[in-house]
Enzyme design. Structure first.
Site, PDB file in Angstrom:
ATOM      1  CG  ASP A   8     -50.005 -48.371  21.509  1.00 46.90           C
ATOM      2  OD1 ASP A   8     -49.378 -49.099  22.354  1.00 46.90           O
ATOM      3  OD2 ASP A   8     -51.365 -48.283  21.112  1.00 46.90           O
ATOM      4  CG  ASP A  10     -51.486 -54.110  23.776  1.00 42.79           C
ATOM      5  OD1 ASP A  10     -51.043 -55.132  23.088  1.00 42.79           O
ATOM      6  OD2 ASP A  10     -51.273 -54.073  25.136  1.00 42.79           O
TER       7      ASP A  10
END
Ligand code: MG
Ligand code: ZN
Length: 184
Positions: A8, A10
């Site tokens: 991922d 953020d």
């Protein structure tokens, strides 16, 4: 077949500032360079998979998003880390910007982005991992058969019924565990 760590963006690689539009606002999370270097060293592909509904919601454009992503990849490149690929989902069914305001099949926890990587690189899911900081990341892992790391320092609500394989405090801790698991 290849092994891969799906990342991922953020809250895992960079600070989650919410709808990041400007590349100058990128702040790397601590020890991500070391963590990614260590994973590369033992042969993992690195693929970023990121939901960016800010496009559909009109907070930034695909061009803005691509500038941010390019800058991030460049930062790692200057540290001798190749990010093998990056996929983003610009969609949201409640968005206001066409053609992104749709129910798609790439928004996590749907599998679209992982499937893309698996097909392109010939990735063995059983040897691969997902590292994220939202329940949708864990669900994506469960839906696709990846082992999952949940980074706890999340600003998001966590449903305790959605149980990852590992709870960790950051990417470095996740990478250390992955490295340990290689001995098994
Ligand atoms: Mg996140
Ligand atoms: Zn999508």
């Amino acid at each position: 077949m290849e092994k891969c760590v799906f990342l991922d963006r953020d809250g895992v690689l960079i600070k989650d500032v919410g709808y990041l539009k400007n590349p100058d606002d990128i702040i790397l999370m601590p020890q991500t360079i070391e963590a990614l270097k260590n994973l590369k060293k033992i042969g993992f592909l690195l693929i970023i998979v990121t939901n960016q509904a800010g496009v559909a919601k009109g907070f930034f454009t695909v061009d803005d998003l691509e500038r941010v992503n390019k800058r991030l990849i460049k930062v790692y490149e200057t540290n001798d880390i190749t990010i093998d690929d990056l996929y983003f989902c610009p969609h949201h069914e409640n968005g206001i910007v066409e053609p992104y305001n749709i129910k798609c099949s790439c928004r996590k926890p749907d599998l679209g982005m992982v499937v893309k990587g698996v097909e392109k690189f010939g990735i063995d899911i059983n040897k691969s991992f997902m590292i994220g900081d939202k329940d949708s990341d864990i669900l994506l892992a469960k839906n696709s058969g990846l082992r999952s790391f949940y980074i706890k320092n999340s600003m998001y609500e966590h449903d305790e019924n959605i149980i990852p394989d590992f709870y960790v405090s950051d990417l470095k801790e996740a990478s250390d565990i992955i490295i340990e698991l290689q001995g098994d």
